[in-house]
Design an enzyme around this catalytic site. Sequence first.
Site, mmCIF file in Angstrom:
data_model
loop_
_atom_site.group_PDB
_atom_site.id
_atom_site.type_symbol
_atom_site.label_atom_id
_atom_site.label_comp_id
_atom_site.label_asym_id
_atom_site.label_seq_id
_atom_site.Cartn_x
_atom_site.Cartn_y
_atom_site.Cartn_z
ATOM 1 C CE LYS A 48 43.081 46.992 46.308
ATOM 2 N NZ LYS A 48 43.354 47.123 44.882
ATOM 3 C CE1 TYR A 84 49.282 41.291 58.376
ATOM 4 C CE2 TYR A 84 50.765 39.948 59.677
ATOM 5 C CZ TYR A 84 50.269 40.343 58.456
ATOM 6 O OH TYR A 84 50.758 39.773 57.321
ATOM 7 C CG ASP A 115 45.986 46.984 42.866
ATOM 8 O OD1 ASP A 115 45.238 47.263 43.808
ATOM 9 O OD2 ASP A 115 46.021 47.634 41.817
ATOM 10 C CG ASP A 161 53.547 39.821 55.763
ATOM 11 O OD1 ASP A 161 54.734 39.508 55.616
ATOM 12 O OD2 ASP A 161 52.716 39.070 56.316
#
Length: 399
Positions: free
Chosen positions: A214, A147, A263, A287
């Site tokens: 992640k 971002y 995930d 988000d």
Amino acid sequence: MGEMITIEEDGTLCVPDNPTIPFIEGDGIGIDIWPAARSVFDTAASKYGYQIEWIEVLAGEKAYNETGSWLPIDTLTAFEKYLVGIKGPIATPVGGGYRSLNVVIRQALDLYVCLRPLIWFKGVPSPMKEPYLVDIVVFRENTEDIYAGLEVEACTPHSKKMIELLQDTFGWEIRSDSGIGIKPVSKFRSQRLQRAALNYAVEHNRKRVHWVHKGNIMKFTEGAFRNWGYEVVREEFADVAIAWHDCNGDAQGKILVQDAIADIALQQVLTRPADFDVIATTNLNGDYISDALAAQVGGIGIAPGANINYSTGRGVFEAIHGTAPKYAGLDKVNPSSLILSGALMFDYLGWTEAANAINKAIEASINDGIVTYDLARLTAANVTKVKCSEFAAAVASRI
Ligand code: NAP
């Protein structure tokens, strides 16, 4: 006359009983939800011996129409000066390469935590079988990750230069028709977020903190975020928190800190929400997770949010939905997101009883079947569909 909220050197907020708090009414449905929410805030504040002096500051269309600027400098100055403020939604002007004014406010004030508490209120229609198991607070990093806006467009001189640089410096083979984005994740910004999440867990008697990342794929950004999080636990919070792998899952009364890959975490917040308590995560993961969780507890009409810098004390509390322009001025939409953001602000100010009273009054209203159109259409139950202002009046009368 209101008094100013201040902050001491150790980061403690000094909140007078009559603070001055700037507000942005917001575009579109801001005209409906702000007066509705304000009446609830004033009722709750006065019941517990407080009185807020509200001062309006401008942003968005109202600002543009009145001053020719979408975000007048006076608005940022007011948020800087008074530390704590609240805002309705602001339209992002289309075209001209405009950045979101919300993002500009967050970056200008370095509001590095995006705080989203997700809790289900009895009576709110939910796609979940057991929505009451959701009681999760998300700390989303607000200032970096992809971002940061560091991108070059494909097939431009900039992307050509970047691709050549990466080839020459690192030997990386990247297709010539690629756009490139940079994902900075710094130790300083990761750890200040993680520290905030741990402090919140301590102060709010939470039992678990998850670092969601992640890192199996992006080792030096997401994986580093995970490692830096455990470093903070060991170096700064050892008396109150412990990492899973340092205790084999038996925290012995301390806050248990573990990590989850994004995930599987997105699956588990659906299938085993009770296993999650406080989540701290990087910007993009945050988000997705916060909006997915908002859907589980009734959608964006009812989920609150805040952007906070715990070092400077500054915080801007906000409805998480947009301006819904087609409903503007119809006195129709659900003011709960803004009302609950105000409750979050009261909690931040240390007005815990007033905050709890607002939360309980929202729940009681919905549980009594008093709902706005958005919740009415999601339920087969026999409810009374009311206007935005009528819903706020119902909430205020239950405080
Ligand atoms: P939006 O304004 O959030 O509206 C999308 C839909 O969500 C609405 O049509 C409505 O659904 C539902 N909704 C939103 N707020 C609601 C409320 N209070 N009560 C009940 N339902 C509500 O999203 P958008 O149309 O994508 O964005 C419009 C403008 O808002 C854009 O300029 C965008 O940039 C801006 N925006 C601002 C913020 C912010 O200030 N934080 C956040 C997001 C978007 P139904 O039509 O199904 O009834």
